[in-house]
Design a protein around this motif. Structure first.
Motif, PDB file in Angstrom:
ATOM      1  N   SER A  48       0.854  -1.185   0.000  1.00  0.00           N
ATOM      2  CA  SER A  48       0.000   0.000   0.000  1.00  0.00           C
ATOM      3  C   SER A  48       0.888   1.232   0.000  1.00  0.00           C
ATOM      4  CB  SER A  48      -0.878   0.008   1.253  1.00  0.00           C
ATOM      5  OG  SER A  48      -0.055   0.252   2.418  1.00  0.00           O
ATOM      6  N   ASP A  49       0.280   2.399  -0.032  1.00  0.00           N
ATOM      7  CA  ASP A  49       1.029   3.632   0.187  1.00  0.00           C
ATOM      8  C   ASP A  49       1.620   3.597   1.602  1.00  0.00           C
ATOM      9  OD1 ASP A  49       0.311   4.555  -2.324  1.00  0.00           O
ATOM     10  OD2 ASP A  49      -1.444   5.647  -1.571  1.00  0.00           O
ATOM     11  N   GLY A  50       2.688   4.354   1.815  1.00  0.00           N
ATOM     12  CA  GLY A  50       3.329   4.380   3.121  1.00  0.00           C
ATOM     13  C   GLY A  50       2.490   5.093   4.169  1.00  0.00           C
ATOM     14  N   TYR A  51       2.681   4.705   5.431  1.00  0.00           N
ATOM     15  CA  TYR A  51       1.942   5.349   6.521  1.00  0.00           C
ATOM     16  C   TYR A  51       2.813   5.633   7.756  1.00  0.00           C
ATOM     17  CZ  TYR A  51       1.647   0.574   8.374  1.00  0.00           C
ATOM     18  OH  TYR A  51       1.955  -0.689   8.842  1.00  0.00           O
ATOM     19  N   LEU A  52       4.099   5.308   7.730  1.00  0.00           N
ATOM     20  CA  LEU A  52       5.004   5.595   8.838  1.00  0.00           C
ATOM     21  C   LEU A  52       6.438   5.655   8.313  1.00  0.00           C
ATOM     22  CD1 LEU A  52       3.942   3.396  11.921  1.00  0.00           C
ATOM     23  CD2 LEU A  52       4.091   5.874  11.842  1.00  0.00           C
ATOM     24  N   ILE A  78      19.541   5.888  14.488  1.00  0.00           N
ATOM     25  CA  ILE A  78      19.930   6.077  13.095  1.00  0.00           C
ATOM     26  C   ILE A  78      18.705   6.433  12.259  1.00  0.00           C
ATOM     27  CG2 ILE A  78      20.950   4.945  11.072  1.00  0.00           C
ATOM     28  CD1 ILE A  78      22.362   3.048  13.080  1.00  0.00           C
ATOM     29  N   PRO A  79      18.684   7.585  11.588  1.00  0.00           N
ATOM     30  CA  PRO A  79      17.524   7.957  10.749  1.00  0.00           C
ATOM     31  C   PRO A  79      17.312   6.957   9.614  1.00  0.00           C
ATOM     32  CG  PRO A  79      18.987   9.824  11.112  1.00  0.00           C
ATOM     33  CD  PRO A  79      19.730   8.613  11.580  1.00  0.00           C
ATOM     34  N   SER A  80      16.065   6.642   9.345  1.00  0.00           N
ATOM     35  CA  SER A  80      15.729   5.737   8.237  1.00  0.00           C
ATOM     36  C   SER A  80      14.405   6.160   7.638  1.00  0.00           C
ATOM     37  CB  SER A  80      15.652   4.285   8.723  1.00  0.00           C
ATOM     38  OG  SER A  80      15.263   3.430   7.692  1.00  0.00           O
ATOM     39  N   PHE A  81      14.442   7.172   6.784  1.00  0.00           N
ATOM     40  CA  PHE A  81      13.220   7.691   6.178  1.00  0.00           C
ATOM     41  C   PHE A  81      13.005   7.193   4.750  1.00  0.00           C
ATOM     42  CE2 PHE A  81      14.672  11.017   9.197  1.00  0.00           C
ATOM     43  CZ  PHE A  81      13.652  10.887  10.109  1.00  0.00           C
ATOM     44  N   ASP A  82      13.906   6.329   4.260  1.00  0.00           N
ATOM     45  CA  ASP A  82      13.804   5.892   2.867  1.00  0.00           C
ATOM     46  C   ASP A  82      12.982   4.623   2.697  1.00  0.00           C
ATOM     47  OD1 ASP A  82      15.617   4.335   4.209  1.00  0.00           O
ATOM     48  OD2 ASP A  82      17.029   4.162   2.534  1.00  0.00           O
ATOM     49  N   ALA A  83      12.460   4.059   3.768  1.00  0.00           N
ATOM     50  CA  ALA A  83      11.653   2.841   3.668  1.00  0.00           C
ATOM     51  C   ALA A  83      10.435   2.951   4.578  1.00  0.00           C
ATOM     52  CB  ALA A  83      12.487   1.613   4.031  1.00  0.00           C
ATOM     53  N   PRO A  84       9.458   3.796   4.216  1.00  0.00           N
ATOM     54  CA  PRO A  84       8.270   3.942   5.053  1.00  0.00           C
ATOM     55  C   PRO A  84       7.504   2.624   5.161  1.00  0.00           C
ATOM     56  CG  PRO A  84       7.886   4.892   2.893  1.00  0.00           C
ATOM     57  CD  PRO A  84       9.356   4.574   2.976  1.00  0.00           C
ATOM     58  N   ALA A  85       6.777   2.444   6.249  1.00  0.00           N
ATOM     59  CA  ALA A  85       5.996   1.226   6.440  1.00  0.00           C
ATOM     60  C   ALA A  85       4.766   1.234   5.547  1.00  0.00           C
ATOM     61  CB  ALA A  85       5.586   1.093   7.900  1.00  0.00           C
ATOM     62  N   ALA A 139      -8.163  -0.305  -2.967  1.00  0.00           N
ATOM     63  CA  ALA A 139      -9.175   0.002  -1.950  1.00  0.00           C
ATOM     64  C   ALA A 139      -8.519   0.427  -0.633  1.00  0.00           C
ATOM     65  CB  ALA A 139     -10.059  -1.218  -1.731  1.00  0.00           C
ATOM     66  N   LEU A 140      -7.450  -0.271  -0.242  1.00  0.00           N
ATOM     67  CA  LEU A 140      -6.755   0.078   0.994  1.00  0.00           C
ATOM     68  C   LEU A 140      -6.104   1.456   0.887  1.00  0.00           C
ATOM     69  CD1 LEU A 140      -5.037  -3.317   1.943  1.00  0.00           C
ATOM     70  CD2 LEU A 140      -7.094  -2.295   2.951  1.00  0.00           C
ATOM     71  N   ASN A 141      -5.543   1.768  -0.259  1.00  0.00           N
ATOM     72  CA  ASN A 141      -4.927   3.089  -0.449  1.00  0.00           C
ATOM     73  C   ASN A 141      -5.954   4.204  -0.310  1.00  0.00           C
ATOM     74  OD1 ASN A 141      -2.296   2.265  -0.783  1.00  0.00           O
ATOM     75  ND2 ASN A 141      -2.372   2.253  -3.010  1.00  0.00           N
ATOM     76  N   LYS A 142      -7.112   4.016  -0.898  1.00  0.00           N
ATOM     77  CA  LYS A 142      -8.169   5.031  -0.825  1.00  0.00           C
ATOM     78  C   LYS A 142      -8.628   5.226   0.622  1.00  0.00           C
ATOM     79  CE  LYS A 142     -12.697   6.201  -2.848  1.00  0.00           C
ATOM     80  NZ  LYS A 142     -13.452   6.319  -1.589  1.00  0.00           N
ATOM     81  N   ALA A 143      -8.833   4.112   1.327  1.00  0.00           N
ATOM     82  CA  ALA A 143      -9.282   4.195   2.718  1.00  0.00           C
ATOM     83  C   ALA A 143      -8.193   4.768   3.618  1.00  0.00           C
ATOM     84  CB  ALA A 143      -9.692   2.807   3.206  1.00  0.00           C
ATOM     85  N   LEU A 144      -6.935   4.425   3.345  1.00  0.00           N
ATOM     86  CA  LEU A 144      -5.818   4.957   4.123  1.00  0.00           C
ATOM     87  C   LEU A 144      -5.730   6.472   3.971  1.00  0.00           C
ATOM     88  CD1 LEU A 144      -3.375   4.275   5.911  1.00  0.00           C
ATOM     89  CD2 LEU A 144      -2.058   3.863   3.812  1.00  0.00           C
TER      90      LEU A 144
END
Length: 287
Positions: free
Chosen positions: A126-130, A219-226, A240-245
């Motif tokens: 899905s799209d990232g959320y964290l 250690i910063p790690s912003f290149d792999a969002p959850a 559907a999950l992306n739209k709802a997210l």
């Protein structure tokens, strides 16, 4: 002779008619099945979720054995938005989680799973959320304050995790020891079989409160969002999950859950409602 030909013609006509009826019935069944199960779920009306039970505050089991945490509450909200009320979480070893989703044992994987190119060879996301920080957890007696201090040390990682991939790539002089989960690794750390454990920042906070351990290195790690892991062929569910997210972010649900589970942590701007994004913090702490 004419009578026999007539019988043959009648039989052929009857067979064609039955075939047409059969095709019509199959088409009707397929249409009804698609309508009853638009997201291609294993069990229509239920989303089967592969997760892990010891990654607090993302996904973990409480005293009653029920799954809870930020990811659990967020995904459950998102599932309800697409019309699925029954969300069934099942614990897995992290190293087996993605393959279990890819081979159809589960509909989705939810466990603060960092989106990487390697993992996208196995599942869709899905799209990232964290997004956030990785932490080296250790005893203050080990005097670990930099990456160089890890040289020659034994450091634990959860097998298959983002931390394992990072450690293999960047801590080449460190002896990497793989564990099935954080609890086992921290037990090894407390017993002295390893010198440090590499895990998520938020999960590390819980262990520092329980034991005499410290965040030796962040250690910063912003290149792999959850993201939520989905079987590559299930595009209908992913969309559907992306739209709802996106809806959960825009109406403030994501923000409310973040404040509940990560009190005091900086809040990533990209997941806030659009009206609140200007001037908001652009960092967060997660894996």
């Amino acid at each position: 002779m004419k009578f026999r030909l007539g019988l043959r013609a009648l039989a052929a006509t009857t067979a064609l008619a039955l075939g047409a009826l059969s095709l019509t019935a199959c088409g009707s069944d397929s249409t009804e099945a698609a309508q009853d199960n638009p997201y291609n779920l294993i069990d229509p009306g239920t989303i089967r979720v592969a997760s892990i039970g010891d990654s607090k505050p993302y996904t973990f089991t409480n005293a009653e054995g029920q799954f809870t945490g930020f990811d659990v509450e967020l995904f459950t909200d998102v599932a309800h938005r697409i019309g699925i009320e029954n969300v069934l979480f099942t614990g897995q070893d992290f190293s087996a989680l993605l393959s279990a989703v890819a081979n159809g044992q589960f509909d989705v994987g939810v466990a603060a799973i960092g989106i990487t190119e390697e993992r996208q060879q196995t599942v869709a996301f899905s799209d990232g959320y964290l997004a956030g920080y990785l932490t080296v957890l250790a005893s203050s007696k080990k005097n670990i304050t930099s990456e160089q201090d890890l040289a020659g040390k034994r450091m634990g990682v959860v097998q298959g995790s983002l931390q394992e991939a990072y450690a293999v790539k960047n801590f080449t002089d460190t002896d990497i020891v793989r564990f099935p989960d954080n609890n086992t690794a921290v037990s090894g750390l407390n017993a002295g079989s390893i010198d440090a454990h590499f895990l998520d920042y938020e999960a590390a906070k819980d262990y520092t409160e329980q034991y005499e351990l410290e965040n030796a290195l962040d250690i910063p790690s912003f290149d792999a969002p959850a993201g939520f892991a989905i079987a590559p062929e299930n595009e209908a569910l992913r969309k559907a999950l992306n739209k709802a997210l996106a809806e959960a972010m825009e109406d403030g649900t994501w923000k409310k859950l973040y404040q509940k589970w990560f009190p005091g942590s900086p809040m990533p701007e990209q997941y806030l409602p659009k009206a609140e994004q200007n001037g908001a913090e652009s960092t967060s702490k997660d894996s």
